[in-house]
Design a protein around this motif. Structure first.
Motif, PDB file in Angstrom:
ATOM      1  N   MET A 202      99.402  -4.494  19.247  1.00 45.67           N
ATOM      2  CA  MET A 202     100.277  -3.577  18.500  1.00 45.67           C
ATOM      3  C   MET A 202     101.273  -4.365  17.653  1.00 45.67           C
ATOM      4  N   ASP A 203     101.833  -5.407  18.231  1.00 53.70           N
ATOM      5  CA  ASP A 203     102.752  -6.278  17.490  1.00 53.70           C
ATOM      6  C   ASP A 203     102.067  -6.876  16.271  1.00 53.70           C
TER       7      ASP A 203
ATOM      8  N   ASN B  61      99.489  -5.739  14.621  1.00 56.66           N
ATOM      9  CA  ASN B  61      99.249  -4.706  13.609  1.00 56.66           C
ATOM     10  C   ASN B  61     100.527  -4.342  12.866  1.00 56.66           C
ATOM     11  N   LYS B  62     101.647  -4.277  13.579  1.00 57.46           N
ATOM     12  CA  LYS B  62     102.925  -3.963  12.926  1.00 57.46           C
ATOM     13  C   LYS B  62     103.334  -5.074  11.967  1.00 57.46           C
ATOM     14  N   ARG B  63     103.202  -6.325  12.410  1.00 60.17           N
ATOM     15  CA  ARG B  63     103.586  -7.468  11.558  1.00 60.17           C
ATOM     16  C   ARG B  63     102.741  -7.541  10.285  1.00 60.17           C
TER      17      ARG B  63
ATOM     18  N   ASP C 251     101.477  -4.957   8.732  1.00 65.17           N
ATOM     19  CA  ASP C 251     101.593  -3.680   8.023  1.00 65.17           C
ATOM     20  C   ASP C 251     100.267  -2.928   7.942  1.00 65.17           C
TER      21      ASP C 251
ATOM     22  N   THR D  94      98.064   0.118   8.184  1.00 64.69           N
ATOM     23  CA  THR D  94      98.392   1.531   8.001  1.00 64.69           C
ATOM     24  C   THR D  94      97.838   2.371   9.143  1.00 64.69           C
ATOM     25  N   LYS D  95      98.479   3.519   9.335  1.00 71.68           N
ATOM     26  CA  LYS D  95      98.043   4.463  10.358  1.00 71.68           C
ATOM     27  C   LYS D  95      97.381   5.659   9.690  1.00 71.68           C
TER      28      LYS D  95
ATOM     29  N   ASP E  22      99.818   9.622  11.672  1.00 70.77           N
ATOM     30  CA  ASP E  22     100.700   8.500  11.999  1.00 70.77           C
ATOM     31  C   ASP E  22     100.582   8.119  13.470  1.00 70.77           C
TER      32      ASP E  22
ATOM     33  N   TYR F 234      95.963   3.255  14.309  1.00 72.89           N
ATOM     34  CA  TYR F 234      95.807   2.282  13.236  1.00 72.89           C
ATOM     35  C   TYR F 234      94.432   2.438  12.598  1.00 72.89           C
TER      36      TYR F 234
ATOM     37  N   SER G 280      93.116  -5.695  10.851  1.00 75.42           N
ATOM     38  CA  SER G 280      93.531  -4.885  11.999  1.00 75.42           C
ATOM     39  C   SER G 280      92.939  -5.423  13.297  1.00 75.42           C
TER      40      SER G 280
ATOM     41  N   GLU H 155      96.749   2.900  21.320  1.00 76.83           N
ATOM     42  CA  GLU H 155      97.904   3.662  20.856  1.00 76.83           C
ATOM     43  C   GLU H 155      98.223   4.805  21.812  1.00 76.83           C
TER      44      GLU H 155
END
Length: 144
Positions: A61-62, A64-66, A68, A70-71, A75, A78, A84, A101
């Motif tokens: 998850m980290d 994927n967030k770093r 960017d 998209t979801k 929302d 991912y 990804s 998720e």
């Protein structure tokens, strides 16, 4: 005559430097992908505890967030892109697989309380075609 030779030599040097730069960047990308893959390939066909699985999901998850990632329109999940990293888990008591998720967004604390000592095994790893990085991991619960 000397000017022509210097111009040709200059063009040759520029082409050579550009080629070296491209090879360097390609090699750097391959080394980064190998390092990234190694982190997750260590889990393949190995039995881990639920606490370790929670750590792997948090790491994904980290990541994927770093990057960017998209979801979807809700929302929630991912979307699979060239960078990804997705994780799915198959529990003994459920027929369908559960996406990371769903586990992380509902309540990680409950997951750890119920599955901390449960055993999970990574049974499948998929790779992105574009950059050969790990695309998804599939874990199955093998023991409660």
């Amino acid at each position: 005559m000397k000017k022509k030779l210097l111009v040709i030599l200059g063009i040759f040097i520029i082409i050579l430097l550009f080629s070296v730069y491209l090879v360097y960047n390609y090699r750097k990308g391959v080394i980064q992908a190998q390092g990234f893959n190694k982190q997750y390939e260590n889990y393949y066909q190995k039995t881990i505890l639920g606490t370790d699985l929670a750590t792997v999901m948090n790491k994904a998850m980290d990541y994927n967030k770093r990057n960017d990632i998209t979801k979807d329109s809700n929302d929630r999940y991912y979307i699979e892109t060239e960078n990804s990293l997705l994780i799915e888990v198959k529990f003994l008591e459920k027929e369908e697989t559960v996406k990371m998720e769903d586990i992380l967004l509902q309540d990680m604390e409950n997951f750890i309380n119920f599955y901390a000592t449960a055993s999970f095994k990574c049974t499948k790893i998929e790779y992105h075609q574009e950059n050969k990085q790990v695309k998804s991991l599939f874990f199955e619960q093998i023991q409660l």
